[in-house]
Design an enzyme around this catalytic site. Structure first.
Site, mmCIF file in Angstrom:
data_model
loop_
_atom_site.group_PDB
_atom_site.id
_atom_site.type_symbol
_atom_site.label_atom_id
_atom_site.label_comp_id
_atom_site.label_asym_id
_atom_site.label_seq_id
_atom_site.Cartn_x
_atom_site.Cartn_y
_atom_site.Cartn_z
ATOM 1 N NE ARG A 242 -4.326 -1.366 0.185
ATOM 2 C CZ ARG A 242 -4.517 -2.484 -0.493
ATOM 3 N NH1 ARG A 242 -3.548 -2.930 -1.295
ATOM 4 N NH2 ARG A 242 -5.650 -3.159 -0.381
ATOM 5 C CD GLU A 271 -2.818 3.326 -5.386
ATOM 6 O OE1 GLU A 271 -3.891 2.734 -5.650
ATOM 7 O OE2 GLU A 271 -1.807 2.737 -4.952
ATOM 8 C CG HIS A 290 -3.023 -0.736 -6.703
ATOM 9 N ND1 HIS A 290 -3.362 -0.049 -5.564
ATOM 10 C CD2 HIS A 290 -2.974 -2.043 -6.339
ATOM 11 C CE1 HIS A 290 -3.508 -0.900 -4.553
ATOM 12 N NE2 HIS A 290 -3.275 -2.120 -5.006
#
Length: 329
Positions: A242, A271, A290
């Protein structure tokens, strides 16, 4: 006839389980139809009166959402392993089980960590862009020279299933593997040929530092300015966990100062990463959107588990995979 369960799904999902859910008359699905997540106001509007919620890491599920849903909300099912976007304590206090999708993405995410190790070490992305930009005019002895992976030292911060899978792959590269976990795991370390060390030792001795730990209040900005000062000058940081685990401002400073050699990031603090981020101007940084678990097979399996958690929660059965907290009554 019993009324169908009302379910809000915050994105169209892959997998057979979701396809079957769409055809099941026992469910009245409200599926968010576009790639961008619902806004806060849209989320609050669509959860009103639902029996269940299927969400992603881009959706913040807090007390306000639970209040908007109402007392009939029976289960929150997330299509992800991490649930840092879900207020699990608030759900548990209301007796609402929270499901996640562990296990099936372990190997896929470990593959991505290694893709970042190799691409960062050998400047793969930079070299590919060099060719596409028409810069490849000749061959020189030091052209796009990177650093060796074979025989180097890998440090794994967080030694759960994914961390162990990353370490296991290092055996084929003849690497020394160091690992640190908040709860010591000597047997797991020994099983993959890793050495269990202190946090500082992993940072200071590793050529590649892979972050593979859950985001919690304790691990937020775990990799901070002090951590970068401990790392080797040429070390490469890889993060597939993360983004907020890494202090991004400290990372930028460490890269600009040459404290570390580079970074491979599948996750960022916010993000998507802002286009004016200094990270996007650095040739020794690889940033991905991601995609750690983004194989077709794995994402389908994750969605199937999320649907299984949903069905179990609505049936009043234990979830196949639950992260709910015990609440004293």
């Amino acid at each position: 006839m019993t009324a169908p369960y009302r379910v809000f799904v915050t994105r169209v999902l892959p997998g057979n389980g979701f396809a079957e859910l769409l055809e099941d008359p026992a469910f009245d699905l409200d599926v968010w139809p576009v790639d961008f997540p619902p806004t806060r106001d849209e989320l609050l509007e669509h959860v009103v009166g639902v029996d269940a919620l299927v969400c992603l890491i881009t959706d913040t599920i807090d007390s306000a959402v639970l209040n908007a849903a109402g007392e009939q909300l029976k289960v929150v099912s997330q299509m992800a392993v991490g649930v840092d976007n879900v207020d699990v304590a608030a759900c548990s206090a209301r007796g609402i089980p929270v499901g996640n999708t562990p296990g099936v993405l372990t190997e896929t995410t470990a593959d991505m960590a290694w893709a970042l190790i190799l691409s960062s070490a050998r400047r793969v992305v930079e070299a590919a862009e060099y060719v596409k930009d028409g810069e490849w005019k000749t061959w020189t002895p030091t052209q796009m020279a990177g650093v060796d992976v074979f025989g180097s030292t890998l440090g794994v911060v967080g030694f759960g299933a994914i961390g162990q899978a990353i370490a296991r792959r290092a055996q084929g590269f003849g690497m020394r593997v160091l690992c640190w976990n908040r709860t010591p795991r000597p047997e797991e370390a020994a099983a993959v040929g890793a050495e269990q060390c202190g946090f500082d030792d992993v940072l200071s001795q590793s050529d590649f530092v892979c972050v593979s730990i859950a985001l919690t209040d304790d691990t937020r900005q775990l990799i901070d300015a002090r951590a970068f000062e401990l790392m080797k000058p040429g070390a490469i940081l890889v993060n597939t966990a993360r983004g907020p685990i890494v202090d991004e401002a400290a990372l930028v400073s460490a890269l600009e100062a040459g404290q570390i050699g580079g970074a491979g990031l599948d996750v960022t603090a916010i993000e998507p990463l802002a286009m004016d981020s200094p990270l996007l101007t650095m040739r020794n940084v690889v940033v991905l959107p991601h995609i750690g678990s983004a194989s077709l097979a794995t994402r389908g399996k994750m969605a199937d588990i999320a649907v299984a958690n949903l069905r179990a929660g609505l049936a009043g059965e234990p979830l196949p995979h639950s992260v709910s907290l015990a609440v004293d009554g």
